[in-house]
Design a protein around this motif. Structure first.
Motif, PDB file in Angstrom:
ATOM      1  N   HIS A  33       7.297 -24.201  16.325  1.00 13.97           N
ATOM      2  CA  HIS A  33       7.394 -22.772  16.624  1.00 13.97           C
ATOM      3  C   HIS A  33       7.762 -22.628  18.090  1.00 13.97           C
ATOM      4  CE1 HIS A  33       5.738 -21.392  12.771  1.00 13.97           C
ATOM      5  NE2 HIS A  33       5.120 -22.557  12.802  1.00 13.97           N
ATOM      6  N   TYR A  34       8.924 -22.048  18.356  1.00 11.93           N
ATOM      7  CA  TYR A  34       9.411 -21.886  19.726  1.00 11.93           C
ATOM      8  C   TYR A  34       8.868 -20.604  20.351  1.00 11.93           C
ATOM      9  CZ  TYR A  34      12.599 -25.626  18.496  1.00 11.93           C
ATOM     10  OH  TYR A  34      13.107 -26.826  18.087  1.00 11.93           O
ATOM     11  N   THR A  35       8.918 -19.523  19.604  1.00  7.85           N
ATOM     12  CA  THR A  35       8.420 -18.233  20.070  1.00  7.85           C
ATOM     13  C   THR A  35       7.746 -17.551  18.891  1.00  7.85           C
ATOM     14  OG1 THR A  35      10.376 -16.922  19.462  1.00  7.85           O
ATOM     15  CG2 THR A  35      10.439 -18.034  21.617  1.00  7.85           C
ATOM     16  N   ASP A  36       7.329 -16.311  19.100  1.00  7.02           N
ATOM     17  CA  ASP A  36       6.739 -15.567  17.984  1.00  7.02           C
ATOM     18  C   ASP A  36       7.808 -15.074  17.006  1.00  7.02           C
ATOM     19  OD1 ASP A  36       7.832 -13.703  19.710  1.00  7.02           O
ATOM     20  OD2 ASP A  36       6.194 -12.258  19.465  1.00  7.02           O
ATOM     21  N   ARG A  37       9.088 -15.363  17.300  1.00  5.24           N
ATOM     22  CA  ARG A  37      10.173 -14.924  16.427  1.00  5.24           C
ATOM     23  C   ARG A  37      11.116 -16.031  15.985  1.00  5.24           C
ATOM     24  NH1 ARG A  37      13.014  -9.862  18.643  1.00  5.24           N
ATOM     25  NH2 ARG A  37      13.629  -9.750  16.469  1.00  5.24           N
TER      26      ARG A  37
END
Length: 110
Positions: A33-37
Motif C-alpha cells: 500500500h503506497y497511499t490511502d488511494r
C-alpha cells in the motif's frame, strides 16, 4: 469443478464458490500500500500465460457466485515468474472495495 472459499459475513464458515471455466485461480504473493488511494499486488503466474508489454487481463475475486472482473494492465515484464498490478482504492467500488483488502496467500482470479 474447482472451488475456492471466502468467509461469510459472520466470518464463521468458509463459503465455497465455483471458479468459472477458463479462469485461473492465482495466489497473492505480495501486497504493498503506497497511499490511502494506491496499492500494488503480485500474484503467481500461470505457466501457460503469455503476454506482451501493454496488454491487460481481467482480474476478480472469488467472493461471489458471479464474480466481478475488471481490466488490469500487467505491470511486470513478460519474462517474470509473477504478475504485478497497480490499483487505485475506490471505497464503494464493486471490485476495489474488496480487492484493496487482499493479503498474501489469498486467491485472485484472472
Amino acid at each position: 469443478m474447482n472451488t475456492t472459499s471466502a468467509l461469510n459475513l459472520a466470518g464463521a464458515k468458509p463459503l465455497q464458490f465455483p471458479i468459472p471455466a477458463n479462469v485461473y485461480a492465482e495466489t497473492v504473493v505480495s501486497v504493498k500500500h503506497y497511499t490511502d488511494r494506491l496499492f500494488s499486488f503480485r500474484i503467481t503466474r500461470p505457466q501457460s500465460l503469455r503476454f506482451r508489454s501493454g496488454e491487460f487481463v481481467m482480474i476478480g475475486l472469488p467472493n461471489a457466485e458471479k464474480p466481478i472482473f475488471r481490466a488490469y494492465s500487467v505491470a511486470s515484464p513478460a519474462w517474470d515468474d509473477e504478475l504485478e498490478f497497480f490499483s487505485i482504492k475506490v471505497p464503494d467500488g464493486p471490485l476495489t472495495s474488496e480487492l484493496q483488502k487482499i493479503e498474501v496467500g489469498d486467491t485472485v482470479i484472472m
